[in-house]
Write a protein that holds these residues in place. Structure first.
Motif, PDB file in Angstrom:
ATOM      1  N   VAL A 117      54.512 -24.080  14.182  1.00 35.38           N
ATOM      2  CA  VAL A 117      54.274 -25.123  15.178  1.00 35.38           C
ATOM      3  C   VAL A 117      55.285 -25.010  16.305  1.00 35.38           C
ATOM      4  O   VAL A 117      54.938 -25.059  17.491  1.00 35.38           O
ATOM      5  N   ASP A 118      56.541 -24.819  15.935  1.00 35.47           N
ATOM      6  CA  ASP A 118      57.613 -24.782  16.921  1.00 35.47           C
ATOM      7  C   ASP A 118      57.484 -23.593  17.862  1.00 35.47           C
ATOM      8  O   ASP A 118      57.429 -23.758  19.082  1.00 35.47           O
ATOM      9  N   THR A 119      57.454 -22.391  17.307  1.00 34.45           N
ATOM     10  CA  THR A 119      57.544 -21.195  18.149  1.00 34.45           C
ATOM     11  C   THR A 119      56.193 -20.666  18.592  1.00 34.45           C
ATOM     12  O   THR A 119      55.981 -20.404  19.777  1.00 34.45           O
ATOM     13  N   LEU A 120      55.263 -20.476  17.646  1.00 36.82           N
ATOM     14  CA  LEU A 120      53.986 -19.869  18.005  1.00 36.82           C
ATOM     15  C   LEU A 120      53.126 -20.805  18.850  1.00 36.82           C
ATOM     16  O   LEU A 120      52.279 -20.346  19.624  1.00 36.82           O
ATOM     17  N   PHE A 121      53.330 -22.116  18.725  1.00 39.97           N
ATOM     18  CA  PHE A 121      52.544 -23.063  19.516  1.00 39.97           C
ATOM     19  C   PHE A 121      53.330 -23.570  20.735  1.00 39.97           C
ATOM     20  O   PHE A 121      52.967 -23.305  21.873  1.00 39.97           O
ATOM     21  N   VAL A 122      54.423 -24.302  20.486  1.00 36.45           N
ATOM     22  CA  VAL A 122      55.116 -24.982  21.585  1.00 36.45           C
ATOM     23  C   VAL A 122      55.886 -23.990  22.474  1.00 36.45           C
ATOM     24  O   VAL A 122      55.790 -24.044  23.699  1.00 36.45           O
ATOM     25  N   CYS A 123      56.651 -23.079  21.858  1.00 39.36           N
ATOM     26  CA  CYS A 123      57.394 -22.108  22.665  1.00 39.36           C
ATOM     27  C   CYS A 123      56.450 -21.182  23.430  1.00 39.36           C
ATOM     28  O   CYS A 123      56.696 -20.838  24.591  1.00 39.36           O
ATOM     29  N   SER A 124      55.370 -20.765  22.783  1.00 32.56           N
ATOM     30  CA  SER A 124      54.395 -19.907  23.460  1.00 32.56           C
ATOM     31  C   SER A 124      53.753 -20.642  24.630  1.00 32.56           C
ATOM     32  O   SER A 124      53.477 -20.036  25.676  1.00 32.56           O
ATOM     33  N   ALA A 125      53.510 -21.942  24.455  1.00 31.17           N
ATOM     34  CA  ALA A 125      52.948 -22.737  25.541  1.00 31.17           C
ATOM     35  C   ALA A 125      53.863 -22.691  26.762  1.00 31.17           C
ATOM     36  O   ALA A 125      53.406 -22.488  27.897  1.00 31.17           O
ATOM     37  N   THR A 126      55.157 -22.863  26.526  1.00 33.29           N
ATOM     38  CA  THR A 126      56.123 -22.801  27.628  1.00 33.29           C
ATOM     39  C   THR A 126      56.122 -21.427  28.282  1.00 33.29           C
ATOM     40  O   THR A 126      56.098 -21.305  29.516  1.00 33.29           O
ATOM     41  N   ALA A 127      56.165 -20.386  27.467  1.00 35.18           N
ATOM     42  CA  ALA A 127      56.232 -19.015  27.992  1.00 35.18           C
ATOM     43  C   ALA A 127      55.015 -18.686  28.853  1.00 35.18           C
ATOM     44  O   ALA A 127      55.154 -18.133  29.956  1.00 35.18           O
ATOM     45  N   PHE A 128      53.817 -19.018  28.360  1.00 34.71           N
ATOM     46  CA  PHE A 128      52.610 -18.704  29.120  1.00 34.71           C
ATOM     47  C   PHE A 128      52.556 -19.479  30.434  1.00 34.71           C
ATOM     48  O   PHE A 128      52.120 -18.949  31.461  1.00 34.71           O
ATOM     49  N   MET A 129      53.004 -20.740  30.413  1.00 34.53           N
ATOM     50  CA  MET A 129      53.020 -21.521  31.651  1.00 34.53           C
ATOM     51  C   MET A 129      53.927 -20.870  32.694  1.00 34.53           C
ATOM     52  O   MET A 129      53.564 -20.726  33.858  1.00 34.53           O
ATOM     53  N   ILE A 130      55.112 -20.475  32.264  1.00 31.19           N
ATOM     54  CA  ILE A 130      56.082 -19.891  33.190  1.00 31.19           C
ATOM     55  C   ILE A 130      55.605 -18.550  33.723  1.00 31.19           C
ATOM     56  O   ILE A 130      55.677 -18.272  34.931  1.00 31.19           O
ATOM     57  N   LEU A 131      55.103 -17.694  32.832  1.00 32.89           N
ATOM     58  CA  LEU A 131      54.722 -16.337  33.232  1.00 32.89           C
ATOM     59  C   LEU A 131      53.436 -16.314  34.046  1.00 32.89           C
ATOM     60  O   LEU A 131      53.322 -15.547  35.012  1.00 32.89           O
TER      61      LEU A 131
END
Length: 514
Positions: free
Chosen positions: A306-320
């Motif tokens: 939940v933490d990394t594969l969902f929430v962190c990935s959400a942040t990364a995709f938004m930024i990139l």
């Protein structure tokens, strides 16, 4: 002081710790036959299968408390820092450490459940407890407890509070500047600090029950809302998604900031975010009311996803996807221009170790609402993380009170955390993030080495998993008998099983129907 913190970080976060984290995750993944994949459906079903009791909290509440620690500023500002210093490839290494770390989270949380105790009308457990009861090494248990109190009571709360202050400033501006001993501080930041302090005091003086009831509502709501915002951005730019994934994968091995920087920042921010192996997760996991220790271990493995594969990935995709990021070397100075700016998409003065990239990404799509939403998300993510840090510090103070009893110790911890929240809010982020990294690294070194030694001494977490799998396969009611498995000093479960058998033995025999 800042130079000393940087020096200490260089020692703690040497390549040895990075390879230790990855190695421990791979080690337990192989030993559990990749339980984090095999038991994914079981993880999901276990989330809602238990209920709280007078002494313990439910599996879902334990997950919420753990996620309140895992889902924090590391998911928003930490991911931005990983990209800003390690390039897009750092995201890949965050995924790797999450996938492998799920097995580490299983092991440490199962150990927490096996060796938990009942104290002061509630369940307590964590690395200090399993180091003493499994290894018989009180000195190691005391060392971890002290490290956890220093990290979670002093170093880490400031990181979360600092990000809240920066987010408020990004949304509302500084406001009127006020002169303090820490320099000029905007009045808006001070208002945010006052709100945090008042609500924090109300909740932490209510214990784990109040923390659990608060986090089980706030954490899922904010995490889901944050992911939905990210999915909207991805949907609007769906044609870019394959290219972004390709960029992440290719840059992971030919990173523009250097291969070592991508791994180092990806692993460091990944561990900071998902906390797998850090030794923080077992504290809330131990408080859960479950039928078998492996159940909570699997639930905690799911929390890493939940933490990394969902929430962190959400942040990364938004930024990139929105291209709202820079990549620079760690020694880059925005004022003097010294150092190397590798990629520049936004203003060079944008602070990397902050929520700025994430706020700018949302702002580019949703306008001012996006910026406000990130500020609100950071407020709740950071606030719930501070609550989790308090509970961890409290549990370790309770452990130390067995040897150094002091009736004012818990009050001191409460006041200490509130002071560090105030201190972190008004200080520079670079310095505060450095302190946070020291705290994470200290606990990770002790806990990962400890759980590896435990495997070679007793293998309790692995035996627990095999026992649980066998019971699932047979379809029999789930129970846990540590003596049968050869697990020593699991006194809580021994007493629970004895009480259960005594109750069954004293129950009246069923009468035959006439």
């Amino acid at each position: 002081m800042e130079a000393f913190v940087s020096f200490l970080n260089g020692i703690i976060w040497s390549p040895a710790l990075i390879f230790l984290c990855l190695g421990a995750g791979l080690f337990y993944s192989i030993l559990t036959r990749f339980a984090q994949v095999r038991h994914f459906r079981e993880m999901w079903s276990l989330l809602f299968s238990s209920s709280e009791s007078a002494k313990g909290i439910s599996s879902f509440q334990a997950l919420a408390v753990t996620l309140s620690g895992r889902v924090g500023v590391g998911n928003i500002a930490g991911v931005a820092a990983a990209i800003g210093f390690g390039g897009p490839g750092a995201v890949f290494w965050m995924w790797v450490v999450a996938f492998l770390g799920a097995s580490t989270a299983y092991a440490e949380s199962t150990l927490g459940q096996i060796y938990k105790v009942e104290e002061d009308g509630q369940y307590r457990g964590g690395p200090a407890y399993y180091f003493e009861r499994c290894l018989g090494q009180k000195w190691l248990a005391i060392l971890f407890a002290i490290s956890a109190i220093i990290a979670c009571g002093i170093f880490l709360p400031g990181v979360q509070a600092n990000a809240v202050g920066n987010a408020v400033t990004q949304v509302f501006g500084d406001g009127t500047m006020v002169s303090t001993d820490y320099g000029e501080v905007g009045v808006h930041k001070l208002i945010a600090l006052a709100i945090i302090m008042i609500v924090l005091a109300f909740i932490i003086f209510g214990g784990i029950k109040r923390i659990a009831h608060f986090t089980q509502i706030v954490v899922p709501f904010m995490a889901l809302g944050y992911i939905v915002m990210a999915l909207i951005i991805i949907f609007l730019n769906l044609n870019q998604l394959p290219g972004i994934i390709s960029l992440i994968l290719s840059d992971a091995f030919t990173a523009q900031a250097g291969f070592g920087a991508a791994i180092g920042w990806g692993v460091k921010r990944g561990i900071y975010s998902n906390e797998a192996g850090q030794g923080t997760g077992p504290h809330a996991a131990s408080a859960a009311e479950v039928d078998h220790p492996a159940q909570q271990g699997l639930v905690q493995a799911f929390s890493v996803y939940v933490d990394t594969l969902f929430v962190c990935s959400a942040t990364a995709f938004m930024i990139l996807i929105t291209q709202q990021f820079n990549v620079q070397t760690e020694d880059f100075n925005a004022v003097t221009g010294a150092g190397t700016m590798i990629i520049q998409n936004v203003d060079i003065t944008t602070e990397v170790a902050s929520p700025a990239f994430t706020q700018m990404a949302l702002n580019s799509v949703f306008g001012q609402f996006g910026q406000v939403f990130v500020g609100i998300a950071i407020f709740f993510f950071a606030f719930t993380t501070i609550l989790a840090y308090y509970y961890i510090a409290e549990t370790n103070v309770a452990y130390l009170n067995r040897f150094f009893r002091n009736r004012f110790s818990l009050l001191v911890v409460k006041l200490m955390i509130m002071f560090m929240v105030a201190y972190g809010t008004v200080n520079s982020s670079g310095y505060i993030w450095g302190l946070g990294d020291v705290g994470v690294g200290l606990m990770a070194w002790i806990n990962i080495v400890g759980i590896l030694v435990i495997f070679f001494v007793a293998k309790p977490a692995i035996m627990c998993l095999r026992d649980y799998e066998a019971q699932l396969k047979s379809g029999q009611p789930i129970t846990f008998d540590p003596v049968k498995l050869g697990i020593k000093n699991a006194t809580f479960w021994e007493k629970r099983l004895a009480k259960s058998r005594s109750t069954e033995g004293s129950a009246p025999a069923p009468q035959k129907a006439e």
